[in-house]
Design a protein around this motif. Structure first.
Motif, PDB file in Angstrom:
ATOM      1  N   ALA A 130       0.829  -1.207   0.000  1.00  0.00           N
ATOM      2  CA  ALA A 130       0.000   0.000   0.000  1.00  0.00           C
ATOM      3  C   ALA A 130       0.863   1.257   0.000  1.00  0.00           C
ATOM      4  N   GLU A 131       1.898   1.269   0.808  1.00  0.00           N
ATOM      5  CA  GLU A 131       2.792   2.429   0.866  1.00  0.00           C
ATOM      6  C   GLU A 131       3.491   2.648  -0.478  1.00  0.00           C
ATOM      7  N   ALA A 132       3.889   1.560  -1.133  1.00  0.00           N
ATOM      8  CA  ALA A 132       4.554   1.680  -2.438  1.00  0.00           C
ATOM      9  C   ALA A 132       3.600   2.252  -3.486  1.00  0.00           C
ATOM     10  N   VAL A 133       2.343   1.799  -3.455  1.00  0.00           N
ATOM     11  CA  VAL A 133       1.348   2.292  -4.411  1.00  0.00           C
ATOM     12  C   VAL A 133       1.081   3.776  -4.173  1.00  0.00           C
ATOM     13  N   VAL A 134       0.913   4.154  -2.930  1.00  0.00           N
ATOM     14  CA  VAL A 134       0.641   5.559  -2.609  1.00  0.00           C
ATOM     15  C   VAL A 134       1.836   6.435  -2.975  1.00  0.00           C
ATOM     16  N   ALA A 135       3.041   5.962  -2.702  1.00  0.00           N
ATOM     17  CA  ALA A 135       4.239   6.730  -3.034  1.00  0.00           C
ATOM     18  C   ALA A 135       4.373   6.932  -4.543  1.00  0.00           C
ATOM     19  N   ALA A 136       3.946   5.946  -5.320  1.00  0.00           N
ATOM     20  CA  ALA A 136       4.012   6.058  -6.785  1.00  0.00           C
ATOM     21  C   ALA A 136       2.988   7.046  -7.318  1.00  0.00           C
ATOM     22  N   GLY A 137       1.894   7.219  -6.589  1.00  0.00           N
ATOM     23  CA  GLY A 137       0.863   8.176  -6.982  1.00  0.00           C
ATOM     24  C   GLY A 137      -0.289   7.532  -7.732  1.00  0.00           C
ATOM     25  N   LEU A 138      -1.421   8.171  -7.667  1.00  0.00           N
ATOM     26  CA  LEU A 138      -2.623   7.648  -8.320  1.00  0.00           C
ATOM     27  C   LEU A 138      -2.475   7.582  -9.831  1.00  0.00           C
ATOM     28  N   SER A 139      -1.700   8.481 -10.410  1.00  0.00           N
ATOM     29  CA  SER A 139      -1.527   8.439 -11.863  1.00  0.00           C
ATOM     30  C   SER A 139      -0.803   7.164 -12.294  1.00  0.00           C
ATOM     31  N   SER A 140       0.054   6.635 -11.454  1.00  0.00           N
ATOM     32  CA  SER A 140       0.730   5.375 -11.759  1.00  0.00           C
ATOM     33  C   SER A 140      -0.198   4.177 -11.597  1.00  0.00           C
ATOM     34  N   ALA A 141      -1.138   4.278 -10.689  1.00  0.00           N
ATOM     35  CA  ALA A 141      -2.049   3.171 -10.414  1.00  0.00           C
ATOM     36  C   ALA A 141      -3.232   3.120 -11.379  1.00  0.00           C
ATOM     37  N   THR A 142      -3.574   4.233 -11.981  1.00  0.00           N
ATOM     38  CA  THR A 142      -4.774   4.323 -12.807  1.00  0.00           C
ATOM     39  C   THR A 142      -4.798   3.355 -13.992  1.00  0.00           C
ATOM     40  N   PRO A 143      -3.731   3.212 -14.769  1.00  0.00           N
ATOM     41  CA  PRO A 143      -3.796   2.263 -15.893  1.00  0.00           C
ATOM     42  C   PRO A 143      -4.078   0.825 -15.442  1.00  0.00           C
ATOM     43  N   ALA A 144      -3.434   0.394 -14.365  1.00  0.00           N
ATOM     44  CA  ALA A 144      -3.676  -0.961 -13.854  1.00  0.00           C
ATOM     45  C   ALA A 144      -5.105  -1.091 -13.345  1.00  0.00           C
ATOM     46  N   LEU A 145      -5.590  -0.071 -12.652  1.00  0.00           N
ATOM     47  CA  LEU A 145      -6.964  -0.101 -12.151  1.00  0.00           C
ATOM     48  C   LEU A 145      -7.954  -0.207 -13.306  1.00  0.00           C
ATOM     49  N   LYS A 146      -7.731   0.572 -14.333  1.00  0.00           N
ATOM     50  CA  LYS A 146      -8.614   0.550 -15.501  1.00  0.00           C
ATOM     51  C   LYS A 146      -8.653  -0.850 -16.123  1.00  0.00           C
ATOM     52  N   THR A 147      -7.501  -1.485 -16.237  1.00  0.00           N
ATOM     53  CA  THR A 147      -7.425  -2.833 -16.809  1.00  0.00           C
ATOM     54  C   THR A 147      -8.187  -3.842 -15.952  1.00  0.00           C
ATOM     55  N   ILE A 148      -7.989  -3.781 -14.640  1.00  0.00           N
ATOM     56  CA  ILE A 148      -8.663  -4.724 -13.732  1.00  0.00           C
ATOM     57  C   ILE A 148     -10.172  -4.502 -13.767  1.00  0.00           C
TER      58      ILE A 148
END
Length: 104
Positions: A78-96
């Motif tokens: 969770a800390e790694a995801v938050v540190a990377a930022g929501l813009s980094s997580a968005t493509p993976a979230l969209k795919t899932i």
């Protein structure tokens, strides 16, 4: 992480500052996520309406995490995801989320 991403399975790479995590939304992973979060359809609706909670996104990712590195806890992840930022997580979230809906 081993192997290439299989887009037909809805797999995605979640890139953080120090690691790349493969997310694989298998049936078992989605059932586990649903057991924790409630209806996946409601989760998709919340995301579409901009109401998805960070904790829900992390939980979904955690359940879909494929071959996590040894010693990585959910809190570390969770800390790694938050540190990377929501813009980094968005493509993976969209795919899932697309895989949950059965989109290709």
């Amino acid at each position: 992480m081993t192997g290439a991403v299989n887009s037909a399975r809805g797999e995605a790479i979640l890139q953080t500052e120090n690691a790349a995590f493969m997310l694989r939304p298998s049936f078992a992973a989605l059932v586990a996520a649903e057991a924790e979060l409630g209806s996946l359809f409601a989760l998709v609706e919340n995301a579409a309406e901009g109401r998805m909670k960070l904790a829900d996104m992390i939980a979904l990712f955690w359940h879909c995490l494929y071959e996590p590195p040894a010693g990585v806890t959910r809190e570390d992840f969770a800390e790694a995801v938050v540190a990377a930022g929501l813009s980094s997580a968005t493509p993976a979230l969209k795919t899932i989320l697309a895989q949950i809906l059965g989109a290709r």
